[in-house]
Design a protein around this motif. Structure first.
Motif, PDB file in Angstrom:
ATOM      1  N   THR A  90       0.717  -1.173   0.094  1.00 22.87           N
ATOM      2  CA  THR A  90      -0.055   0.006  -0.078  1.00 22.87           C
ATOM      3  C   THR A  90       0.921   1.310  -0.148  1.00 22.87           C
ATOM      4  OG1 THR A  90      -1.860  -1.253   1.149  1.00 22.87           O
ATOM      5  CG2 THR A  90      -1.792   1.109   1.209  1.00 22.87           C
ATOM      6  N   VAL A  91       1.785   1.460   0.767  1.00 21.98           N
ATOM      7  CA  VAL A  91       2.886   2.751   0.959  1.00 21.98           C
ATOM      8  C   VAL A  91       3.538   2.486  -0.310  1.00 21.98           C
ATOM      9  CG1 VAL A  91       4.774   3.307   2.164  1.00 21.98           C
ATOM     10  CG2 VAL A  91       2.767   2.626   3.269  1.00 21.98           C
ATOM     11  N   ALA A  92       3.922   1.687  -0.911  1.00 23.38           N
ATOM     12  CA  ALA A  92       4.759   1.723  -2.149  1.00 23.38           C
ATOM     13  C   ALA A  92       3.999   2.329  -3.128  1.00 23.38           C
ATOM     14  CB  ALA A  92       5.374   0.291  -2.552  1.00 23.38           C
ATOM     15  N   THR A  93       2.567   1.636  -3.251  1.00 20.67           N
ATOM     16  CA  THR A  93       1.717   2.046  -4.591  1.00 20.67           C
ATOM     17  C   THR A  93       1.517   3.690  -4.368  1.00 20.67           C
ATOM     18  OG1 THR A  93       0.947  -0.072  -4.457  1.00 20.67           O
ATOM     19  CG2 THR A  93      -0.393   1.678  -5.562  1.00 20.67           C
ATOM     20  N   PRO A 102      -8.932  14.170  -1.673  1.00 21.36           N
ATOM     21  CA  PRO A 102      -9.761  15.307  -1.906  1.00 21.36           C
ATOM     22  C   PRO A 102      -9.257  16.534  -1.117  1.00 21.36           C
ATOM     23  CG  PRO A 102     -10.816  13.039  -1.368  1.00 21.36           C
ATOM     24  CD  PRO A 102      -9.584  12.915  -1.068  1.00 21.36           C
ATOM     25  N   THR A 103      -8.703  16.243  -0.226  1.00 21.44           N
ATOM     26  CA  THR A 103      -8.313  17.558   0.637  1.00 21.44           C
ATOM     27  C   THR A 103      -7.029  18.215   0.260  1.00 21.44           C
ATOM     28  OG1 THR A 103      -7.090  16.349   2.018  1.00 21.44           O
ATOM     29  CG2 THR A 103      -9.118  16.753   2.982  1.00 21.44           C
ATOM     30  N   GLY A 104      -6.544  17.544  -0.801  1.00 20.78           N
ATOM     31  CA  GLY A 104      -5.363  18.247  -1.755  1.00 20.78           C
ATOM     32  C   GLY A 104      -3.843  17.532  -1.063  1.00 20.78           C
ATOM     33  N   GLU A 105      -3.897  16.959   0.012  1.00 22.62           N
ATOM     34  CA  GLU A 105      -2.762  16.119   0.489  1.00 22.62           C
ATOM     35  C   GLU A 105      -2.715  14.933  -0.204  1.00 22.62           C
ATOM     36  OE1 GLU A 105      -3.119  15.849   4.687  1.00 22.62           O
ATOM     37  OE2 GLU A 105      -5.123  16.514   4.261  1.00 22.62           O
ATOM     38  N   CYS A 106      -1.054  14.664  -0.122  1.00 20.58           N
ATOM     39  CA  CYS A 106      -0.672  13.243  -0.889  1.00 20.58           C
ATOM     40  C   CYS A 106      -0.633  12.201   0.444  1.00 20.58           C
ATOM     41  CB  CYS A 106       0.730  13.366  -1.347  1.00 20.58           C
ATOM     42  SG  CYS A 106       1.210  11.876  -2.281  1.00 20.58           S
ATOM     43  N   CYS A 107      -1.055  10.868   0.211  1.00 17.95           N
ATOM     44  CA  CYS A 107      -1.211  10.050  -0.986  1.00 17.95           C
ATOM     45  C   CYS A 107      -2.307   9.417  -0.757  1.00 17.95           C
ATOM     46  CB  CYS A 107       0.064   9.264  -1.360  1.00 17.95           C
ATOM     47  SG  CYS A 107       1.498  10.221  -1.383  1.00 17.95           S
ATOM     48  N   SER A 111      -6.504   3.232  -0.651  1.00 19.26           N
ATOM     49  CA  SER A 111      -6.819   3.341   0.735  1.00 19.26           C
ATOM     50  C   SER A 111      -6.040   2.545   1.751  1.00 19.26           C
ATOM     51  CB  SER A 111      -8.438   3.302   0.928  1.00 19.26           C
ATOM     52  OG  SER A 111      -8.567   3.348   2.090  1.00 19.26           O
ATOM     53  N   GLY A 112      -5.291   2.780   2.510  1.00 19.21           N
ATOM     54  CA  GLY A 112      -4.638   1.869   3.640  1.00 19.21           C
ATOM     55  C   GLY A 112      -5.519   1.312   4.444  1.00 19.21           C
ATOM     56  N   HIS A 113      -6.607   2.180   4.869  1.00 23.35           N
ATOM     57  CA  HIS A 113      -7.740   1.685   5.641  1.00 23.35           C
ATOM     58  C   HIS A 113      -8.427   0.478   5.320  1.00 23.35           C
ATOM     59  CE1 HIS A 113      -6.835   4.990   8.336  1.00 23.35           C
ATOM     60  NE2 HIS A 113      -7.980   4.827   9.208  1.00 23.35           N
ATOM     61  N   ALA A 114      -8.611   0.594   3.926  1.00 26.97           N
ATOM     62  CA  ALA A 114      -9.459  -0.476   3.275  1.00 26.97           C
ATOM     63  C   ALA A 114      -8.534  -1.739   3.076  1.00 26.97           C
ATOM     64  CB  ALA A 114      -9.919  -0.085   1.795  1.00 26.97           C
ATOM     65  N   SER A 115      -7.335  -1.524   2.610  1.00 28.86           N
ATOM     66  CA  SER A 115      -6.478  -2.634   2.522  1.00 28.86           C
ATOM     67  C   SER A 115      -6.236  -3.628   3.784  1.00 28.86           C
ATOM     68  CB  SER A 115      -5.002  -2.126   2.081  1.00 28.86           C
ATOM     69  OG  SER A 115      -4.247  -1.283   2.748  1.00 28.86           O
TER      70      SER A 115
END
Length: 206
Positions: A90-93, A102-107, A111-115
């Motif tokens: 997840t982090v690598a992707t 949606p707030t303009g931040e990366c990344c 979704s890490g929560h979903a994964s």
């Protein structure tokens, strides 16, 4: 196969991401309902729960027939491995794709929560079957939805994250004696065909 399905679903959802986000971020009632999902889906929460299960099985319960592991420690170990694989991928992707939230931040993608929550659900399904694991899949869906109402992810982020977690969990655990489906290339005159089969306790039906 799971990653392909997840990628296809994310591609279909992508054109509607902004529209869905505009609706969900303004749904105050939904946002309040899904608030607990934010905390349930943190990587350290899922990994911590996995570590707790492992250490309870390893050091607090009677060892198994081999004198070391038992079913609880085995489950905890698989959950830990799934978390390591899932969070690494997840982090690598995220840092390869670098899609803004949606707030303009990366990344954002995936979704890490979903994964991580779907990885936990996938491991439980491999150990106990879908009848016993459906509550965790429902919880993973709840956590994933919380990322949309909290304005942290788009629908496509969540869809691919879910697929990534399931693929990681199932890959880490393997069959555990369960039926297995395989797809493989077969050379034929003038080209290559694709064949598949169900493995049923050592026998295989094509």
């Amino acid at each position: 196969m799971i990653l392909g399905i997840g990628g296809g679903a994310a591609a279909i959802a992508y054109p509607f991401d902004d529209e869905a986000n505009d609706y969900l971020k303004d749904a105050e009632g939904l946002r309040k309902f899904f608030v607990p999902g934010k905390y349930m889906g943190y990587g350290w929460v899922q990994a911590g729960a996995a570590a707790g299960i492992y250490f309870i099985g390893r050091y607090a319960l009677e060892p198994g027939p081999d004198g070391r592991t038992n079913k609880v420690s085995h489950l905890g170990f698989d959950l830990l491995r799934a978390q390591i694989v899932t969070q690494s991928l997840t982090v690598a992707t995220k840092y390869i794709v670098r899609r803004d939230r949606p707030t303009g931040e990366c990344c954002a993608f995936p979704s890490g929560h979903a994964s991580v929550t779907f990885a936990t659900a996938a491991v439980l399904e491999r150990h106990f079957g879908y009848r016993a694991s459906w509550p965790m899949f429902a919880l993973a869906g709840y956590v994933s939805m919380s990322r949309l109402t909290d304005n942290r992810h788009f629908v496509s982020d969540v869809l691919f994250g879910s697929a990534l977690g399931m693929a990681s969990g199932w890959t880490v655990v393997g069959r555990h004696g369960r039926d297995n489906f395989s797809v493989y290339p077969v050379p034929v005159r003038g080209g290559v065909a694709v064949a598949g089969g169900w493995g049923l306790g050592g026998a295989e039906a094509h």
